[in-house]
Design an enzyme around this catalytic site. Structure first.
Site, short mmCIF file in Angstrom:
data_model
loop_
_atom_site.label_atom_id
_atom_site.label_comp_id
_atom_site.label_asym_id
_atom_site.label_seq_id
_atom_site.Cartn_x
_atom_site.Cartn_y
_atom_site.Cartn_z
N ARG A 1 0.84 -1.20 0.00
CA ARG A 1 0.00 0.00 0.00
C ARG A 1 0.87 1.25 0.00
O ARG A 1 2.04 1.21 0.41
CB ARG A 1 -0.94 0.00 1.21
CG ARG A 1 -1.97 -1.12 1.18
CD ARG A 1 -2.86 -1.08 2.42
NE ARG A 1 -3.95 -2.06 2.32
CZ ARG A 1 -3.85 -3.32 2.70
NH1 ARG A 1 -2.70 -3.77 3.21
NH2 ARG A 1 -4.87 -4.15 2.59
N LYS B 1 -2.59 -2.42 7.59
CA LYS B 1 -4.02 -2.14 7.71
C LYS B 1 -4.71 -3.14 8.62
O LYS B 1 -5.59 -2.78 9.41
CB LYS B 1 -4.67 -2.16 6.32
CG LYS B 1 -6.12 -1.74 6.31
CD LYS B 1 -6.67 -1.68 4.91
CE LYS B 1 -8.13 -1.24 4.91
NZ LYS B 1 -8.70 -1.18 3.53
N HIS C 1 -3.64 3.63 -5.51
CA HIS C 1 -3.98 2.33 -4.91
C HIS C 1 -4.25 1.27 -5.97
O HIS C 1 -4.13 0.06 -5.69
CB HIS C 1 -5.20 2.48 -4.00
CG HIS C 1 -5.48 1.25 -3.19
ND1 HIS C 1 -4.71 0.84 -2.12
CD2 HIS C 1 -6.46 0.30 -3.31
CE1 HIS C 1 -5.18 -0.29 -1.62
NE2 HIS C 1 -6.25 -0.64 -2.33
N ARG D 1 -1.79 -1.52 -6.54
CA ARG D 1 -1.94 -2.76 -5.76
C ARG D 1 -2.91 -3.71 -6.47
O ARG D 1 -2.66 -4.92 -6.53
CB ARG D 1 -2.44 -2.42 -4.36
CG ARG D 1 -2.66 -3.61 -3.44
CD ARG D 1 -2.92 -3.11 -2.02
NE ARG D 1 -3.43 -4.13 -1.11
CZ ARG D 1 -2.69 -4.99 -0.43
NH1 ARG D 1 -1.37 -4.97 -0.61
NH2 ARG D 1 -3.22 -5.86 0.39
N TRP E 1 -3.74 -9.68 3.21
CA TRP E 1 -5.19 -9.56 3.41
C TRP E 1 -5.62 -10.44 4.57
O TRP E 1 -5.06 -11.53 4.79
CB TRP E 1 -5.94 -9.98 2.14
CG TRP E 1 -5.99 -8.90 1.11
CD1 TRP E 1 -6.74 -7.76 1.14
CD2 TRP E 1 -5.25 -8.86 -0.13
NE1 TRP E 1 -6.52 -7.00 0.00
CE2 TRP E 1 -5.62 -7.65 -0.79
CE3 TRP E 1 -4.33 -9.70 -0.74
CZ2 TRP E 1 -5.10 -7.29 -2.03
CZ3 TRP E 1 -3.81 -9.35 -1.96
CH2 TRP E 1 -4.19 -8.15 -2.60
N TYR F 1 -10.43 -10.89 -7.30
CA TYR F 1 -9.50 -11.04 -8.42
C TYR F 1 -9.65 -12.39 -9.12
O TYR F 1 -9.02 -12.62 -10.16
CB TYR F 1 -8.05 -10.91 -7.93
CG TYR F 1 -7.76 -9.62 -7.21
CD1 TYR F 1 -7.62 -8.42 -7.93
CD2 TYR F 1 -7.62 -9.57 -5.84
CE1 TYR F 1 -7.36 -7.23 -7.27
CE2 TYR F 1 -7.35 -8.38 -5.18
CZ TYR F 1 -7.23 -7.22 -5.90
OH TYR F 1 -6.97 -6.04 -5.25
#
Length: 345
Positions: free
Chosen positions: A190, A217, A276, A279, A302, A311
């Site tokens: 990120r 995050k 972003h 990414r 994640w 994805y």
């Protein structure tokens, strides 16, 4: 007795200290005599609560202070404070039990009147809901939480660019931005993790970097394996800054969404593309190259595989065997094809 005026309010405000707890709130009146009456009633109410065991009432302001103290480690704290500052003018003078569904709907209408996106309205209302839920379920300050309605949000498509587009962008950008774009496309990190990356977080001998929990995050440490290309980018930065990997004219980089970034995107013909989205591009390239989703999840840090499934549509290799097994068309020589039926056993 303490009555006072605030610069941003026409009303008299009261301040009472009771059993070590300071209570400060608006009297909602410009009449000093009525404000004094409210002050005296509040003091009597506090006495009742203490002597008769009546449950005390708490204000939105008290709840916000406690909420921020308890959630200071959240990745979204800065964003939360922005929304809470906006909410202050509508909820600051209210007690928690005065914040009804009707009040919430009026606050939502005010936010919508700002002509912001539905997603922005929802982020603001999510903070209202989070504070009220903590007050009810964690602190037992509130008997029930009114329903907080959310607005519909369009599902954003995954925006990614091709390797050819990425090459054009990298060549057109100034060297400091170009290096960060190359590194982002190699690691999927990120924006804040790239601009904030320090030399102490890089081990070139082991070909790895790491993101500390307080920088991630999901608030979990992330190990970042470095490709040959990523290592090349890092080596190019050696000697430019004592602590940070990426810098510009001797200073660490804090902002990348600059006029230069947007002008370069326009110059190379790339539209509807945010930083972003680098990414998203990294993840999309991985999936198209056959990287399993569970591996991509770990590489990208994640929290759940569900966050990576967006994805999945970019690769159908794992489905090919099932398509071939079901197919009722068998290709023949040249352009000929013969139809056949599966036999049923």
């Amino acid at each position: 007795m303490s009555l006072f005026k605030r610069n941003n309010s026409p009303y008299w405000w009261i301040k009472i200290t009771h059993n070590g707890r300071t209570i400060q709130r608006s009297s909602k009146t410009t009449d000093e005599a009525k404000a004094l009456e409210y002050h005296d009633k509040l003091k009597a109410s506090l006495w009742d609560q203490e002597r008769l065991g009546i449950k005390p009432r708490y204000s939105w302001q008290e709840a916000v202070i406690r909420y921020l103290a308890e959630t200071s480690g959240k990745a979204s704290t800065i964003s939360d404070k922005t929304h809470l500052r906006w909410l202050d003018k509508y909820l600051n003078s209210l007690m928690l039990d005065e914040i009804s569904r009707d009040v919430i709907e009026k606050v939502m209408a005010k936010r919508m009147a700002d002509k912001v996106a539905n997603s922005t309205v929802n982020r603001t209302m999510e903070i209202v809901r989070a504070v009220l839920r903590k007050a009810a379920f964690d602190w037992e300050w509130l008997e029930r939480v009114p329903r907080v309605r959310m607005l519909p949000e369009p599902k954003r498509r995954i925006r990614w660019i091709t390797k050819d587009e990425a090459g054009r962008l990298i060549r057109a950008l100034p060297s400091h931005l170009s290096a960060m774009v190359r590194f982002s496309l190699e690691t999927g990190l990120r924006k804040a993790n790239v601009t904030g990356l320090q030399w102490s977080q890089v081990d070139l001998a082991r070909r790895t970097a790491w993101i500390h929990p307080d920088q991630a995050k999901a608030r979990k440490a992330i190990a970042v394996p470095l490709s040959v290309a990523a290592i090349e980018v890092i080596r190019e930065q050696i000697g430019k800054h004592p602590t940070h990997v990426f810098s510009y004219k001797g200073n660490s980089v804090t902002q990348v969404n600059t006029k230069t970034w947007h002008a370069t995107l326009k110059k190379v013909g790339i539209t509807d593309f945010r930083w972003h989205d680098l990414r998203h591009t990294w993840a999309s390239w991985h999936v198209q190259s056959g990287t399993p989703l569970h591996v991509l999840q770990e590489l990208g840090g994640w929290e759940s595989v569900e966050m990576v499934r967006k994805y999945a549509h970019l690769s159908s290799d794992h489905l090919t065997q099932y398509v071939d097994r079901f197919s009722t068309i068998q290709a023949g020589e040249g352009s000929r094809a013969t139809f056949w039926l599966h036999s049923v056993k």
